[in-house]
Scaffold this motif. Sequence first.
Motif, PDB file in Angstrom:
ATOM      1  N   SER A   1       0.780  -1.236   0.000  1.00 19.34           N
ATOM      2  CA  SER A   1       0.000   0.000   0.000  1.00 19.34           C
ATOM      3  C   SER A   1       0.814   1.290   0.000  1.00 19.34           C
ATOM      4  N   LEU A   2       2.094   1.220   0.339  1.00 28.38           N
ATOM      5  CA  LEU A   2       2.853   2.481   0.469  1.00 28.38           C
ATOM      6  C   LEU A   2       3.115   3.082  -0.909  1.00 28.38           C
ATOM      7  N   PRO A   3       3.131   4.434  -1.003  1.00 25.89           N
ATOM      8  CA  PRO A   3       3.300   5.056  -2.317  1.00 25.89           C
ATOM      9  C   PRO A   3       4.656   4.720  -2.942  1.00 25.89           C
ATOM     10  N   ILE A   4       4.608   4.181  -4.142  1.00 23.70           N
ATOM     11  CA  ILE A   4       5.826   3.827  -4.881  1.00 23.70           C
ATOM     12  C   ILE A   4       6.631   5.094  -5.177  1.00 23.70           C
ATOM     13  N   THR A   5       5.929   6.162  -5.530  1.00 26.71           N
ATOM     14  CA  THR A   5       6.592   7.422  -5.874  1.00 26.71           C
ATOM     15  C   THR A   5       7.394   7.945  -4.679  1.00 26.71           C
ATOM     16  N   ARG A   6       6.850   7.767  -3.479  1.00 23.71           N
ATOM     17  CA  ARG A   6       7.510   8.257  -2.269  1.00 23.71           C
ATOM     18  C   ARG A   6       8.747   7.412  -1.939  1.00 23.71           C
ATOM     19  N   LEU A   7       8.649   6.096  -2.143  1.00 24.90           N
ATOM     20  CA  LEU A   7       9.813   5.228  -1.916  1.00 24.90           C
ATOM     21  C   LEU A   7      10.884   5.539  -2.961  1.00 24.90           C
TER      22      LEU A   7
ATOM     23  N   PHE B   1      -1.823   4.948  -6.496  1.00 20.07           N
ATOM     24  CA  PHE B   1      -2.721   5.595  -5.528  1.00 20.07           C
ATOM     25  C   PHE B   1      -2.909   4.664  -4.344  1.00 20.07           C
ATOM     26  N   PRO B   2      -3.250   5.203  -3.171  1.00 20.84           N
ATOM     27  CA  PRO B   2      -3.236   4.385  -1.951  1.00 20.84           C
ATOM     28  C   PRO B   2      -4.004   3.068  -2.098  1.00 20.84           C
ATOM     29  N   GLY B   3      -3.332   1.987  -1.696  1.00 18.39           N
ATOM     30  CA  GLY B   3      -3.943   0.656  -1.718  1.00 18.39           C
ATOM     31  C   GLY B   3      -3.974   0.032  -3.101  1.00 18.39           C
ATOM     32  N   PHE B   4      -3.516   0.775  -4.120  1.00 17.22           N
ATOM     33  CA  PHE B   4      -3.543   0.303  -5.518  1.00 17.22           C
ATOM     34  C   PHE B   4      -4.974  -0.139  -5.849  1.00 17.22           C
ATOM     35  N   VAL B   5      -5.160  -1.317  -6.455  1.00 21.10           N
ATOM     36  CA  VAL B   5      -6.545  -1.781  -6.657  1.00 21.10           C
ATOM     37  C   VAL B   5      -6.877  -2.858  -5.630  1.00 21.10           C
ATOM     38  N   SER B   6      -5.962  -3.829  -5.466  1.00 23.53           N
ATOM     39  CA  SER B   6      -6.291  -5.007  -4.652  1.00 23.53           C
ATOM     40  C   SER B   6      -6.699  -4.601  -3.237  1.00 23.53           C
ATOM     41  N   ASN B   7      -5.869  -3.813  -2.565  1.00 26.69           N
ATOM     42  CA  ASN B   7      -6.176  -3.510  -1.171  1.00 26.69           C
ATOM     43  C   ASN B   7      -7.185  -2.390  -0.994  1.00 26.69           C
ATOM     44  N   ARG B   8      -7.346  -1.570  -2.009  1.00 23.70           N
ATOM     45  CA  ARG B   8      -8.389  -0.542  -1.933  1.00 23.70           C
ATOM     46  C   ARG B   8      -9.771  -1.201  -1.928  1.00 23.70           C
ATOM     47  N   VAL B   9      -9.870  -2.329  -2.595  1.00 16.44           N
ATOM     48  CA  VAL B   9     -11.150  -3.039  -2.645  1.00 16.44           C
ATOM     49  C   VAL B   9     -11.250  -4.045  -1.489  1.00 16.44           C
ATOM     50  N   LEU B  10     -10.153  -4.769  -1.226  1.00 15.62           N
ATOM     51  CA  LEU B  10     -10.209  -5.844  -0.227  1.00 15.62           C
ATOM     52  C   LEU B  10     -10.287  -5.321   1.212  1.00 15.62           C
ATOM     53  N   MET B  11      -9.411  -4.357   1.568  1.00 12.07           N
ATOM     54  CA  MET B  11      -9.287  -3.982   2.986  1.00 12.07           C
ATOM     55  C   MET B  11     -10.569  -3.395   3.583  1.00 12.07           C
TER      56      MET B  11
ATOM     57  N   ALA C   1      -1.672  -1.689   8.978  1.00 11.98           N
ATOM     58  CA  ALA C   1      -0.777  -0.748   8.280  1.00 11.98           C
ATOM     59  C   ALA C   1      -1.424  -0.293   6.963  1.00 11.98           C
ATOM     60  N   ILE C   2      -2.040  -1.205   6.246  1.00 12.85           N
ATOM     61  CA  ILE C   2      -2.644  -0.858   4.947  1.00 12.85           C
ATOM     62  C   ILE C   2      -3.853   0.068   5.163  1.00 12.85           C
ATOM     63  N   LEU C   3      -4.684  -0.261   6.159  1.00 18.46           N
ATOM     64  CA  LEU C   3      -5.851   0.598   6.427  1.00 18.46           C
ATOM     65  C   LEU C   3      -5.404   2.007   6.806  1.00 18.46           C
ATOM     66  N   ASN C   4      -4.327   2.106   7.562  1.00 17.90           N
ATOM     67  CA  ASN C   4      -3.828   3.437   7.925  1.00 17.90           C
ATOM     68  C   ASN C   4      -3.342   4.203   6.704  1.00 17.90           C
ATOM     69  N   VAL C   5      -2.718   3.497   5.762  1.00 17.96           N
ATOM     70  CA  VAL C   5      -2.271   4.159   4.527  1.00 17.96           C
ATOM     71  C   VAL C   5      -3.487   4.665   3.737  1.00 17.96           C
ATOM     72  N   LEU C   6      -4.542   3.851   3.658  1.00 24.53           N
ATOM     73  CA  LEU C   6      -5.760   4.279   2.946  1.00 24.53           C
ATOM     74  C   LEU C   6      -6.394   5.481   3.652  1.00 24.53           C
TER      75      LEU C   6
ATOM     76  N   MET D   1       0.787 -11.663  -4.564  1.00 30.01           N
ATOM     77  CA  MET D   1      -0.280 -12.055  -3.637  1.00 30.01           C
ATOM     78  C   MET D   1       0.188 -13.273  -2.827  1.00 30.01           C
ATOM     79  N   ASN D   2      -0.430 -13.461  -1.697  1.00 23.46           N
ATOM     80  CA  ASN D   2      -0.047 -14.509  -0.751  1.00 23.46           C
ATOM     81  C   ASN D   2      -1.009 -15.696  -0.858  1.00 23.46           C
ATOM     82  N   PRO D   3      -0.560 -16.951  -0.969  1.00 29.90           N
ATOM     83  CA  PRO D   3       0.818 -17.419  -1.072  1.00 29.90           C
ATOM     84  C   PRO D   3       1.380 -17.240  -2.491  1.00 29.90           C
TER      85      PRO D   3
END
Length: 296
Positions: free
Chosen positions: A120-126, A184-194, A242-247, A142-144
Amino acid sequence: MRFQRILVVGAGQMGAGIAQVAAQAGREVWLRDLEQRLVDRGLATIERNLSRDVEKGRKTPEEKEAILGRIHPTLDLAPAGECDLVIEAIVEDLAAKQALFRELDRIAPPGVVFASNTSSLPITRLAAVTSRPDRFIGMHFMNPVPVMKLVEIIRGLATSQETYEAVAALAVEMGKTPVEVRDFPGFVSNRVLMPMLNEAMFAVYEGVASVEAVDTVMKLGMNHPMGPLELADFIGLDTCLAILNVLYEGFRDPKYRPCPLLVQLVQAGYLGRKTGRGFYTYTPDGQKIPLRRDAL
Ligand SMILES: NC(=O)c1ccc[n+]([C@@H]2O[C@H](COP(=O)([O-])OP(=O)(O)OC[C@H]3O[C@@H](n4cnc5c(N)ncnc54)[C@H](O)[C@@H]3O)[C@@H](O)[C@H]2O)c1
């Protein structure tokens, strides 16, 4: 640009899986963690996965040995000087990842591409802490990892087309399906899943239903292979928080506020499967006992 030698940093659930699929794709792989026991744990996971593949007839014993022979354990970052790609899979913590990428940037020649498996962390910022934002990209497995087909490929603001194409091609060679996503925060997978996992936690927190009932509704009613609370335990409750906090911070929208029950479980050190306890307690004999809301 074609990657032949890959350094994977972090030998946890994700890093070990990434090292395995990279070695399966014929790459030489260095697997780095902070302590020998952590690298050994990652290697043991890979060995176990490959042994299962041999038992099921998906690989020959010779293939298993060849794959293991391509994975080199390490405790330092020096292999970054010899590799053409670094994939980072350490804890989901911005400061820790930035410190690591600063160090890698000093060691790795300018042509080396950096990829982060951040959820979830911004790629641009890293990318901005390095001298190579054009050669920096998100590679979100994705896991596993050995089982799941998707890799979200996240382009930072400055990621070059050449970097994108080379990383997407590697994902295909690893047997994965790359999907291009913007940063953008959470990209697609975690923006929808979390938000779905968080809502399931709120349903328990507000006493709407028990842990087991919520999971059963989603499994039998929505045909999900795992219930949301089981899935949260599987991902790791610290990672979910951590992901929810990023969103939440990224969009400044209260709909992403983490459920207080999740916060409390993380504060207690109940991080899910990896610590044996989360929304369920996992006993050594393989039982799963749901958390009782009234017991909190
Ligand atoms: N768990 C998931 O379902 C999932 C899915 C996709 C992406 N991710 C992301 O992958 C990353 C790793 O998650 P995980 O579930 O494997 O976590 P994990 O806790 O299982 O493993 C993280 C590992 O990184 C190591 N580490 C920390 N700092 C390090 C450093 N400087 N150098 C080398 N190793 C270091 C830790 O010792 C640990 O072994 C996170 O960014 C997470 O958000 C996780």
